[in-house]
Design an enzyme around this catalytic site. Structure first.
Site, short mmCIF file in Angstrom:
data_model
loop_
_atom_site.label_atom_id
_atom_site.label_comp_id
_atom_site.label_asym_id
_atom_site.label_seq_id
_atom_site.Cartn_x
_atom_site.Cartn_y
_atom_site.Cartn_z
N SER A 1 68.93 65.51 46.60
CA SER A 1 69.77 64.86 47.59
C SER A 1 68.90 64.14 48.63
CB SER A 1 70.71 65.87 48.23
OG SER A 1 71.91 65.24 48.66
N LYS B 1 91.92 62.67 66.31
CA LYS B 1 90.86 63.25 67.13
C LYS B 1 90.43 64.63 66.63
CE LYS B 1 88.02 63.61 70.57
NZ LYS B 1 86.75 62.87 70.50
#
Length: 340
Positions: free
Chosen positions: A143, A198
């Site tokens: 990765s 949010k």
């Protein structure tokens, strides 16, 4: 008959100081020692502030008196602060040292944070424009670990040991869903927010379709950047081939070689000799970079250890941290890894 002289009677010893005076003396000595320690700590802090934390060079192997140098830069462990800043400083030092003719980039990492991986990749790109880099992958180059290796550039040769794992191309944003558990216990999450998106990734509520769309766009952006980085760094692979490999799968060294992710099965000594051949060097001083361990490193390590122990026994803290989004190029993620 004369009289015998009187016996000598020594004067009585001076009276012992009162107990309160003894404690006063001890207190003053203790305060003096405390003051000296505080002054020493402030002196160390000022020196670190004035000079900044800088890597120092250490001889690794090769010819000790050789003028030309080859730098070993090792990226190991999870890619995240505070290690990121130190690696960037080491890259800067290598770049500015004219005696360093080339770099062996050692990778032994499962990856880490997206932003940190890209910062290191970007600085390595700049370094590769000035000095050739050869990559040596050890136990794991997965990765973000593979991502930063691409900073060596398309001309760089990638070595892997026979037991190295490579790949795991992809992005992960960890998320917990404990909404069923919360419902059973009558727990509700009702934060006051200024917009409907949010409070995304709230583990106490199932993810809504509009939230999934937002995070899919974020992950797709990071994934596209990963693919493009490999496309730029690996001349043998094109976009379609990379996307076929980018399932998040980990590959063995032989599989990585067959799929064009790496070039040679060998060790860091082989990578070093290859670089010396590229540079036309018969002898070279192989150096690496370390950072001094000061008083505040020890103190901060103790405080971090205490904080880690505290967090491990504080499930509420873990619950709040689970709601903090962290995009990662990371293989083998586990809860709490991004906070370690």
């Amino acid at each position: 008959m004369p009289e015998a002289p009187p016996y000598y009677v020594p004067p009585p010893p001076p009276p012992a100081p009162p107990r309160s005076r003894k404690w006063l003396v001890r207190l003053l000595v203790f305060l003096l020692l405390l003051s000296l320690l505080a002054n020493f700590a402030q002196s160390v802090a000022f020196q670190e502030y004035a000079s900044g934390e800088k890597p120092y060079e250490k001889f690794h192997s090769g010819e000790l008196i050789a003028t030309d140098k080859i730098a070993r830069l090792e990226i190991s462990g999870v890619i995240m602060p505070p290690s990121t800043d130190r690696w960037l400083k080491a890259i800067k030092k290598i770049s500015e040292d004219d005696a360093v003719k080339g770099v062996v980039l050692i990778i032994d990492s499962p990856g880490g944070l997206v932003a940190d991986s890209h910062q290191i990749y970007h600085r390595l790109q700049k370094l590769a424009e000035k000095k050739p880099i050869v990559v040596s992958m050890k136990r794991l180059a997965a990765s973000g670990g593979y991502y930063v290796a691409m900073g060596a550039g398309p001309k760089a040769k990638l070595f892997v040991e026979p037991t190295t794992w490579v790949g795991s191309i992809g992005v992960i944003v960890p998320r917990y869903d404990v909404s069923d558990f919360a419902k059973q216990w009558g727990i509700k999450s009702e934060p006051l927010v200024t917009g409907p998106l949010k409070n995304t990734l709230d583990p106490l509520n199932p993810m809504k379709p509009e939230e999934e769309a937002v995070w899919k766009a974020i992950i797709d952006d990071a994934f596209a950047r990963f693919v493009n980085v490999i496309d730029t760094g690996r001349a043998r692979l094109d976009d379609a081939a990379i996307r076929k490999l980018a399932t998040g799968q980990i590959y063995t060294a032989q599989q990585g070689l067959e799929n064009g992710l790496v070039d040679v099965i060998g060790y860091d000594d082989d990578a070093t000799e290859d670089l010396k051949t590229q540079l036309g060097l018969k002898s070279a001083r192989i150096v690496e970079y370390q950072f001094p361990t000061g008083l505040f490193d020890v103190l901060s390590a103790s405080s971090e250890s205490a904080a880690s122990s505290s967090a491990a026994i504080d499930p509420l803290k873990r619950l709040f941290e689970a709601n903090v989004p962290r995009a990662m190029y990371l293989f083998g993620w586990r809860p709490g890894m991004a906070q370690e």
